[in-house]
Design an enzyme around this catalytic site. Structure first.
Site, short mmCIF file in Angstrom:
data_model
loop_
_atom_site.label_atom_id
_atom_site.label_comp_id
_atom_site.label_asym_id
_atom_site.label_seq_id
_atom_site.Cartn_x
_atom_site.Cartn_y
_atom_site.Cartn_z
N ARG A 69 44.26 40.91 30.57
CA ARG A 69 45.21 40.99 31.74
C ARG A 69 45.04 41.57 33.15
O ARG A 69 44.83 40.84 33.81
CB ARG A 69 46.66 41.84 31.06
CG ARG A 69 47.97 41.61 31.80
CD ARG A 69 48.23 42.35 32.92
NE ARG A 69 48.04 43.73 33.03
CZ ARG A 69 48.07 44.41 33.93
NH1 ARG A 69 47.96 43.76 35.24
NH2 ARG A 69 48.02 45.66 34.02
N ASP A 70 44.72 42.68 33.18
CA ASP A 70 44.30 43.56 34.53
C ASP A 70 43.34 42.84 35.06
O ASP A 70 42.93 42.57 36.33
CB ASP A 70 44.43 44.70 34.64
CG ASP A 70 44.04 45.66 35.78
OD1 ASP A 70 44.38 44.85 36.82
OD2 ASP A 70 43.93 46.82 35.63
N HIS A 122 43.59 55.48 34.17
CA HIS A 122 43.07 54.24 34.61
C HIS A 122 42.31 54.21 35.73
O HIS A 122 43.13 54.26 36.64
CB HIS A 122 44.59 53.39 34.55
CG HIS A 122 44.27 51.83 35.04
ND1 HIS A 122 44.59 50.99 33.91
CD2 HIS A 122 43.78 51.24 35.83
CE1 HIS A 122 44.48 49.72 34.41
NE2 HIS A 122 43.99 49.79 35.68
N HIS A 159 39.55 52.91 38.38
CA HIS A 159 38.63 51.90 39.15
C HIS A 159 37.39 52.35 39.77
O HIS A 159 37.49 53.54 40.20
CB HIS A 159 39.62 51.05 40.18
CG HIS A 159 40.69 50.22 39.56
ND1 HIS A 159 40.95 48.79 40.06
CD2 HIS A 159 41.55 50.28 38.56
CE1 HIS A 159 41.75 48.49 39.23
NE2 HIS A 159 42.27 49.17 38.53
N CYS A 168 34.53 41.82 41.17
CA CYS A 168 33.44 40.71 41.31
C CYS A 168 32.09 41.42 41.87
O CYS A 168 32.15 42.13 42.79
CB CYS A 168 33.66 39.59 42.19
SG CYS A 168 32.29 38.40 42.23
N ASN A 172 37.84 47.37 37.68
CA ASN A 172 38.04 48.64 36.61
C ASN A 172 36.97 49.14 35.91
O ASN A 172 36.07 48.39 35.78
CB ASN A 172 39.27 47.92 35.09
CG ASN A 172 40.38 47.71 35.81
OD1 ASN A 172 41.25 48.27 35.92
ND2 ASN A 172 40.65 46.13 35.78
#
Lengths: 319, 319
Positions: B30-31, B228, B230, B261, B270
């Site tokens: 999803r994310d 969560h 990043h 990317c 993430n």
């Protein structure tokens, strides 16, 4: 809008038990460039080191007096040191520019160029000692003994590197007792500082804590220890945090993550200095480093190497 | 040679104060895919999720019932859930396949497909609430209220996401009190779990500790919190370690670091599940994940996306 916000820097928030100041031992020009496929011209290396000093780094490992045939990327040590004279003059005793010396012949070359700090490079495992130094761990200590003795007698500070402190590609996990034994032997030779290297980057925070605890139990406190982590499995910064929580205040890192190619399938680079400084800045830990100037320097060097920096902070800060 | 050595896995070494088990909330499908430029065919997504479950992940966020025009990469939620029927049958209640629902319309769609767990996505800052949800923080909570109420009444578990918990690109550092206030409001609506997101990746360990301490001071313990992170500035794993040291046992991550990317100048991905599992395995913390199977899955997905995985562990494990 403040400069802090422009950079995207986090608000300062300390964490209990961490040091107020960390000394970064910048290894980009030596350990970093040694592991890059492109050989950088000596004038570019000199400018790189000058820019790192201008960004606030005060320990910049500059070169290796290893035989040129083994490390062609660093074959220009003799040409480099004269080019560093201006930066050495500008910062004086405040700036350390250590060089790696594998043996007495390397020490002679370093002394001839007025180097004031040198490092020897040992291994915690027998297999890597044989492969990298062509002798046993005990024989390598015998080789280092006169190097350290003569260097200290000449007034030089000596750092001992110890590689393969957590995992070894041939032997697997490395016993803590063995690492402590070889590490303390290097300190007993006269090294002022011991840098514990996770050469293949497999270490995790529990291993870092266990190793530092065992050193302390044997009488070697964190004040003479440094840590040197590789980001092969993304563990370097978490391991560094753990080392800081156990009293270590000297951290090795490589500007822009030099030494690990982002396009290689196995990116075995050093911890990027920018990723480290981002964390330390956020924690309110003083390093003296200007992160924007450092990231700009790494982006400039990445241009010379013809590829983007593997440092995440560099990519985020210089886009 | 043992399998452990083949994988290069570190010797297990626990660290005091960490949990025995961590539940990974896998957000790659999803994310992760939401933030990739390539749109993956729905059959590939279904296979991806099945492979993640086979690798031992037991919470795999599968889709988003947002309006297709906003997130074209996830416009196929209706097509995806029927394809997940076999894997849902195989693992039964043991496997959670939550879906994001932005509003009641999204909840209706999720209910129509038999989804048993949903998530709402809030913001700790007014600017991001306006830009992402087109309303204020208070108005977004009003929008979520009937979603959470109807979902819980229907027997669904609801997760609340809170984004911009550390830094906001427009507002800078985010006050801890504001994050705790909005986060507790989401829990008060009926969310069973609150995931604290460092959406722009600027957070550092001291901020993580401060936020978790303030939640605890206000009566919200780590047992209902997830983190969560990043990896924009390389901080995700160090922040995760800090959260574990403060009692959190649910960690969001993305297989292969999907969503960032490696060729983009700003890699905003993430935390990679593999980098996380490498650390947790080394710490002896149980996740139930087979790291080799997971890394192979991420390498396979990277092939579909036409570029290498940004996860360092994936690159090291699959070369």
């Amino acid at each position: 809008m403040s400069t802090t916000l422009d950079l995207g820097l986090p608000d300062r928030a300390p964490l209990a038990g961490l040091p107020a100041r960390v000394r970064i031992h910048e290894v980009g020009p030596r350990d970093g460039l040694q592991n890059e496929s492109v050989t950088v011209p000596v004038e570019v290396k000199a400018e790189f080191i000058a820019r790192l000093a201008a960004a606030g780094l005060r320990t910049v490992e500059a070169a290796s007096f290893v035989h040129p045939k083994w490390v062609p990327q660093l074959a220009d040590a003799e040409q480099l040191f004269p080019l560093l004279a201006p930066v050495a003059r500008e910062y004086g005793d405040e700036l350390r520019l250590p060089a790696l010396v594998p043996n007495e012949r390397g020490l002679d070359r370093a002394l001839a160029h007025g180097v004031r700090e040198v490092a020897v490079f040992g291994s915690a495992t027998e297999t890597f000692a044989q492969r990298n130094l062509n002798r046993s761990v005990a024989e390598s200590l015998e080789m280092f003994a006169p190097v350290v003795r003569r260097a200290t007698e000449a007034g030089l500070r000596v750092r001992g590197y110890l590689s393969m402190c957590f995992g070894d590609p041939w032997e697997g996990p490395v016993p803590v007792a063995k690492v402590v034994e070889v590490g303390r032997a290097l300190l007993d030779l006269g090294c002022a500082e011991l840098s514990l290297g996770d050469t293949i980057g497999t270490g995790t925070p529990g291993q870092v804590a266990a190793l530092l605890r065992e050193f302390a139990a044997q009488g070697t406190g964190p004040e003479v220890l440094a840590v040197h982590f590789h980001d092969t499995y993304g563990q370097a910064l978490a391991n560094t945090l753990t080392a800081l929580q156990h009293g270590v205040t000297v951290v090795d890192s490589s500007a822009g993550g030099l030494g690990g190619c982002p396009y290689a399938k196995s990116a075995t680079g050093n911890l990027a200095t920018e990723d480290l400084v981002w964390m330390l800045d956020g924690l309110g830990i003083d390093t003296g480093v200007d992160l924007a100037a450092l990231a700009a320097t790494s982006a400039w060097m990445a241009g010379h190497l013809g590829r983007p920096s593997p440092s995440r902070a560099v990519r985020a800060l210089t886009h």
